[in-house]
Motif scaffolding. Structure first.
Motif, short mmCIF file in Angstrom:
data_model
loop_
_atom_site.label_atom_id
_atom_site.label_comp_id
_atom_site.label_asym_id
_atom_site.label_seq_id
_atom_site.Cartn_x
_atom_site.Cartn_y
_atom_site.Cartn_z
N ALA A 141 0.78 -1.37 -0.01
CA ALA A 141 0.03 -0.03 -0.01
C ALA A 141 0.80 1.33 0.09
CB ALA A 141 -0.92 0.04 1.35
N ASP A 142 2.09 1.16 0.03
CA ASP A 142 2.80 2.24 -0.33
C ASP A 142 4.17 2.12 -1.07
OD1 ASP A 142 3.37 4.97 0.41
OD2 ASP A 142 4.27 4.97 2.21
N ILE A 143 4.14 1.73 -2.05
CA ILE A 143 5.30 1.50 -3.20
C ILE A 143 5.69 2.70 -3.66
CG2 ILE A 143 6.17 0.16 -5.23
CD1 ILE A 143 4.97 -1.70 -3.00
N LYS A 144 6.92 3.00 -3.42
CA LYS A 144 7.46 4.44 -3.85
C LYS A 144 8.96 4.07 -3.67
CE LYS A 144 6.98 6.77 0.62
NZ LYS A 144 6.39 7.66 1.31
N PRO A 145 9.74 5.25 -4.67
CA PRO A 145 11.11 4.95 -4.59
C PRO A 145 11.76 5.12 -3.19
CG PRO A 145 10.42 6.55 -6.15
CD PRO A 145 9.27 6.31 -5.50
N GLY A 146 11.11 6.04 -2.31
CA GLY A 146 11.60 5.87 -0.86
C GLY A 146 11.56 4.71 -0.19
N ASN A 147 10.74 3.82 -0.59
CA ASN A 147 10.46 2.55 0.35
C ASN A 147 11.23 1.44 -0.52
OD1 ASN A 147 8.98 3.93 2.29
ND2 ASN A 147 7.11 3.38 1.30
N ILE A 148 12.07 1.44 -1.42
CA ILE A 148 12.72 0.47 -2.06
C ILE A 148 14.09 1.03 -1.79
CG2 ILE A 148 13.50 -0.33 -4.25
CD1 ILE A 148 10.64 0.44 -5.23
N PHE A 149 14.95 0.20 -0.98
CA PHE A 149 16.28 0.30 -0.63
C PHE A 149 17.31 -0.50 -1.33
CE2 PHE A 149 13.30 1.19 2.93
CZ PHE A 149 13.81 2.03 3.41
N VAL A 150 18.58 0.29 -1.36
CA VAL A 150 19.51 -0.51 -2.32
C VAL A 150 20.79 -0.88 -1.53
CG1 VAL A 150 20.98 -0.27 -4.46
CG2 VAL A 150 18.75 1.07 -4.24
N ASP A 151 21.36 -2.07 -1.69
CA ASP A 151 22.33 -2.39 -0.85
C ASP A 151 23.90 -2.07 -1.74
OD1 ASP A 151 22.73 -4.48 -2.61
OD2 ASP A 151 21.91 -6.06 -1.23
N GLU A 152 24.88 -2.38 -0.93
CA GLU A 152 26.13 -2.39 -1.50
C GLU A 152 26.17 -2.90 -2.75
OE1 GLU A 152 25.52 -3.05 1.74
OE2 GLU A 152 26.41 -1.50 2.77
N ASN A 153 25.64 -3.97 -2.89
CA ASN A 153 25.45 -4.86 -4.27
C ASN A 153 24.85 -4.36 -5.24
OD1 ASN A 153 27.70 -6.38 -2.98
ND2 ASN A 153 26.04 -7.67 -1.91
N GLY A 154 24.02 -3.45 -4.91
CA GLY A 154 23.13 -2.92 -6.16
C GLY A 154 21.85 -3.59 -5.96
N ASN A 155 21.58 -4.51 -5.10
CA ASN A 155 20.35 -5.18 -4.91
C ASN A 155 19.17 -4.35 -4.34
OD1 ASN A 155 21.26 -7.72 -6.26
ND2 ASN A 155 22.25 -8.13 -4.22
N THR A 156 17.92 -4.33 -4.75
CA THR A 156 16.80 -3.53 -4.23
C THR A 156 16.22 -4.40 -3.36
OG1 THR A 156 15.66 -4.10 -6.22
CG2 THR A 156 16.71 -1.78 -5.89
N TRP A 157 15.42 -3.82 -2.23
CA TRP A 157 14.78 -4.41 -1.20
C TRP A 157 13.52 -3.54 -0.90
CZ3 TRP A 157 16.84 -8.85 1.09
CH2 TRP A 157 17.98 -9.26 0.80
N LEU A 158 12.40 -4.12 -0.58
CA LEU A 158 11.35 -3.36 -0.38
C LEU A 158 10.71 -3.26 0.99
CD1 LEU A 158 8.38 -1.85 -1.29
CD2 LEU A 158 7.53 -4.43 -1.37
N GLY A 159 10.77 -2.11 1.67
CA GLY A 159 10.59 -2.06 3.04
C GLY A 159 9.38 -0.98 3.34
N ASP A 160 9.39 -0.69 4.74
CA ASP A 160 8.34 0.13 5.13
C ASP A 160 7.10 -0.21 5.24
OD1 ASP A 160 6.93 2.28 6.17
OD2 ASP A 160 7.84 3.94 5.29
N TYR A 161 6.46 -1.16 6.19
CA TYR A 161 5.16 -1.50 6.27
C TYR A 161 4.39 -0.99 7.03
CZ TYR A 161 8.78 -5.06 5.13
OH TYR A 161 9.97 -5.68 4.64
N GLY A 162 4.50 0.38 7.38
CA GLY A 162 3.63 1.21 8.02
C GLY A 162 2.32 1.38 7.32
N SER A 163 2.14 1.36 6.04
CA SER A 163 0.73 1.23 5.59
C SER A 163 0.21 -0.06 5.34
CB SER A 163 0.98 2.41 4.31
OG SER A 163 1.24 3.61 4.87
N SER A 164 0.90 -0.99 5.56
CA SER A 164 0.39 -2.33 5.22
C SER A 164 -0.87 -2.81 5.68
CB SER A 164 1.52 -3.53 5.20
OG SER A 164 2.63 -3.01 4.89
N VAL A 165 -1.64 -3.38 4.96
CA VAL A 165 -3.17 -3.92 5.51
C VAL A 165 -3.37 -5.10 4.97
CG1 VAL A 165 -4.28 -2.45 3.52
CG2 VAL A 165 -5.47 -3.09 5.75
N THR A 166 -4.22 -5.86 5.68
CA THR A 166 -4.73 -6.99 5.05
C THR A 166 -5.85 -6.68 4.13
OG1 THR A 166 -6.30 -7.23 7.13
CG2 THR A 166 -4.08 -8.35 7.24
N PHE A 167 -6.15 -7.60 3.09
CA PHE A 167 -7.01 -7.73 2.15
C PHE A 167 -8.42 -7.38 2.68
CE2 PHE A 167 -4.40 -10.05 -1.20
CZ PHE A 167 -3.56 -9.04 -1.46
#
Length: 311
Positions: free
Chosen positions: A204-230
């Protein structure tokens, strides 16, 4: 004493500012390399009050450095994170491993943000270590920890969110990124989104600021503050409007997250300019996708869109 510069810059526009009323805040600034660097560069009231407010939000404990000893975790200076998050972020270490401590603007959100990872991620069969979701855990702070925003009363803070330290977020990457990089990010983040969906959770809050990049250039989805069950999605009223399509509501569940990913990639590729005050319609997104030159990326984005009978 650099704090004299801070007081002078604030007092020039706010004659009623009383530095003696904030001895712990000024002490924290004097003791911190991070704040000293910011203060050296400060040249205006706006710079000074921004720094003061940031220092006010830094948790103050008896040691200004430790949380519960059995966690082997220490807390350091504040840090600035990309995006428009209103949370307070602090350097942290778990032993010698660099981490980040996040304290949301609404302190009560800590448990909710950690619930998904702690209660679903670790126990559901659809997850494995290969799922690129940011691992988080609830961290109980020293009993006397508190934060203060601006001139508001102090607020007791008894817990925060501990997460790995990443090199950056996608928000920090300049525009445009290459179509190849966008496709690689999209495929990886889509696997994280689908794993959440298999557990009946909307990010529920997919955006560039919630996609993190590690030292190897791999991306990770984070920030579950807006997440909600269906099952509770009808109560959803959050997320970031800039990365939402006004005619694809959250009630469409998986399509809502897919649209957030599509808008994120289109913005980072330079195909769309998103502004908070200008709502995006589905037809705008489809038009932008049609201009993408890379055939693989265009097909990937097209597959995120609603089926023809829902458009």
């Amino acid at each position: 004493d650099l704090t004299q510069k801070l007081v002078r810059l604030i007092s020039e526009q706010d004659p009623d500012f009383n530095a003696n009323a904030h001895p712990l805040v000024l002490k924290r600034i004097r003791q911190s390399h991070y704040y000293a660097t910011l203060l050296l560069a400060a040249n205006s009231y706006e710079d000074a009050i921004r720094l003061f407010n940031l220092a006010c939000r830094t948790p103050q404990t008896e040691t200004c450095a430790r949380v519960l000893e059995e966690n082997n975790i220490s807390i350091g200076d504040g840090i600035t994170m990309g995006g428009c998050s209103q949370a307070t972020f602090l350097k942290a270490f778990e032993g010698f491993r660099p981490m980040v401590l996040k304290i949301p603007e609404e302190v009560g959100k800590v448990a909710g943000e950690c619930f998904f990872y702690e209660n679903v991620y670790q126990h559901h069969e659809c997850f494995s270590e290969d799922v690129p979701l940011v691992p988080v855990k609830l961290l109980r702070l020293h009993p006397q920890s508190s934060v203060q925003k601006g001139f508001s009363p102090k607020k007791i803070v008894y817990q925060g969110i501990l997460m790995p330290k990443y090199a950056s977020s996608l928000h920090d990457n300049p525009i445009p990124i290459s179509d190849e990089d966008a496709l690689r990010v999209g495929q990886r983040i889509l696997s994280a989104i689908k794993a959440m969906h298999e557990c009946d959770y909307l990010h529920a809050d997919i955006k560039p600021g919630n996609i993190f990049v590690d030292e190897n250039g791999n991306t990770w989805l984070g920030d579950y503050g807006s997440s909600v069950t269906f099952s509770n999605v009808s109560k959803f009223a959050g997320g970031t409007a800039r990365y939402q399509c006004s005619d694809v509501p959250a009630e469409l569940t998986v399509l809502f997250d897919y649209m957030g990913l599509a808008l994120t990639l289109l913005e980072k590729c330079g195909e769309m300019t998103l502004r908070d005050a200008y709502p995006v319609l589905l037809r705008d997104v489809l038009s932008a996708i049609s201009t993408v030159k890379n055939e693989q990326l265009r097909l990937f984005l097209t597959q995120l869109m609603p089926p023809n009978d829902e458009k």
